[in-house]
Motif scaffolding. Structure first.
Motif, PDB file in Angstrom:
ATOM      1  N   ILE A  54       0.852  -1.206   0.000  1.00 12.09           N
ATOM      2  CA  ILE A  54       0.000   0.000   0.000  1.00 12.09           C
ATOM      3  C   ILE A  54       0.884   1.252   0.000  1.00 12.09           C
ATOM      4  O   ILE A  54       0.589   2.240  -0.677  1.00 12.09           O
ATOM      5  CB  ILE A  54      -0.934   0.010   1.238  1.00 12.09           C
ATOM      6  CG1 ILE A  54      -2.044  -1.023   1.069  1.00 12.09           C
ATOM      7  CG2 ILE A  54      -1.500   1.391   1.498  1.00 12.09           C
ATOM      8  CD1 ILE A  54      -3.331  -0.546   0.446  1.00 12.09           C
ATOM      9  N   LEU A  57       2.236   1.909  -3.678  1.00  5.34           N
ATOM     10  CA  LEU A  57       1.326   1.955  -4.830  1.00  5.34           C
ATOM     11  C   LEU A  57       1.649   3.093  -5.788  1.00  5.34           C
ATOM     12  O   LEU A  57       1.560   2.927  -7.007  1.00  5.34           O
ATOM     13  CB  LEU A  57      -0.129   2.085  -4.349  1.00  5.34           C
ATOM     14  CG  LEU A  57      -0.815   0.782  -3.936  1.00  5.34           C
ATOM     15  CD1 LEU A  57      -2.136   1.086  -3.262  1.00  5.34           C
ATOM     16  CD2 LEU A  57      -1.007  -0.137  -5.127  1.00  5.34           C
ATOM     17  N   ILE A  80      -8.502  -1.961  -0.880  1.00  5.40           N
ATOM     18  CA  ILE A  80      -8.564  -1.502  -2.277  1.00  5.40           C
ATOM     19  C   ILE A  80      -9.926  -0.870  -2.548  1.00  5.40           C
ATOM     20  O   ILE A  80     -10.027   0.172  -3.202  1.00  5.40           O
ATOM     21  CB  ILE A  80      -8.295  -2.678  -3.245  1.00  5.40           C
ATOM     22  CG1 ILE A  80      -6.818  -3.090  -3.163  1.00  5.40           C
ATOM     23  CG2 ILE A  80      -8.662  -2.311  -4.678  1.00  5.40           C
ATOM     24  CD1 ILE A  80      -6.493  -4.390  -3.886  1.00  5.40           C
ATOM     25  N   ILE A  85      -8.702   2.241  -4.773  1.00 12.08           N
ATOM     26  CA  ILE A  85      -7.394   2.084  -5.418  1.00 12.08           C
ATOM     27  C   ILE A  85      -7.590   1.470  -6.804  1.00 12.08           C
ATOM     28  O   ILE A  85      -8.259   0.441  -6.954  1.00 12.08           O
ATOM     29  CB  ILE A  85      -6.476   1.186  -4.549  1.00 12.08           C
ATOM     30  CG1 ILE A  85      -6.190   1.892  -3.216  1.00 12.08           C
ATOM     31  CG2 ILE A  85      -5.170   0.865  -5.275  1.00 12.08           C
ATOM     32  CD1 ILE A  85      -5.601   0.983  -2.152  1.00 12.08           C
TER      33      ILE A  85
END
Length: 200
Positions: A54, A57, A80, A85
């Motif tokens: 995370i 990313l 997510i 995301i």
């Protein structure tokens, strides 16, 4: 992968302040080794609840979160969804049991994963196959620690021995260093962590 049953049970309470802090330290160390990664695809191998991936990313084009524990994967799927995301996916898969021939990526990173893997050489060989030519495998784990005695995990690794094994597999340009030491971070013992960068 080793200890999947244990991780299935603790998935929903895994994200403790201590683990979040270690993940920040680990992802920062990994980030220092990334080169032109914004256009590259990565696997967070043995991702757990995705604490390290995370944080990274924004450094990659996309990240595939991979773990043997479906409950851990469910946790990262929730994140997510919660954070909307767009550049992440998940896969529940066990590289200790089989390889993945149709998957190719530029970066694989794993943080405190290798110590749970029974057959280290076999898994590192299968990960080698998944890397694109010139791709990187980044390992963050504990230095060998004789104070840790466990039937469940390796008690850390000697960097030179790991380098030798990986050289035999075909990894090249391997570099490693100890980058962090903490109190009671390895099964209740003070320990140090290393990062190893290697290339296919």
């Amino acid at each position: 992968m080793g200890n999947t049953d244990k991780f299935e049970m603790i998935a929903d309470m895994y994200d403790t302040p201590e683990r979040i802090e270690i993940a920040k330290v680990s992802s920062g160390a990994i980030r220092d080794y990334l080169v032109d990664a914004k256009s590259k695809n990565a696997i967070d191998f043995g991702c757990g609840t995705g604490l390290v991936g995370i944080n990274l990313l924004n450094d990659f084009h996309s990240v595939l979160f991979m773990d043997t524990s479906q409950n851990m994967i469910n946790q990262i799927k929730q994140k997510i969804s919660d954070f909307n995301i767009q550049n992440a996916d998940t896969l529940c898969f066990d590289f200790e049991k089989e390889g993945l021939s149709d998957l190719q990526v530029d970066y694989i990173f794993m943080a405190q994963v290798l110590l749970h893997i029974h057959d280290v050489e076999s898994v590192l060989s299968r990960l080698f196959d998944v890397l694109n030519e010139g791709g990187h495998l980044l390992i963050v784990d504990f230095d060998k620690n004789e104070n840790v005695v466990s039937d469940l995990v390796h008690n850390g690794f000697i960097q030179a021995e790991l380098t030798d094994m990986m050289t035999q597999i075909g990894y090249r340009d391997i570099q490693s260093k100890t980058f962090y030491a903490g109190s009671k971070i390895f099964m209740g013992h003070d320990a140090s962590m290393f990062i190893l960068d290697s290339q296919k």
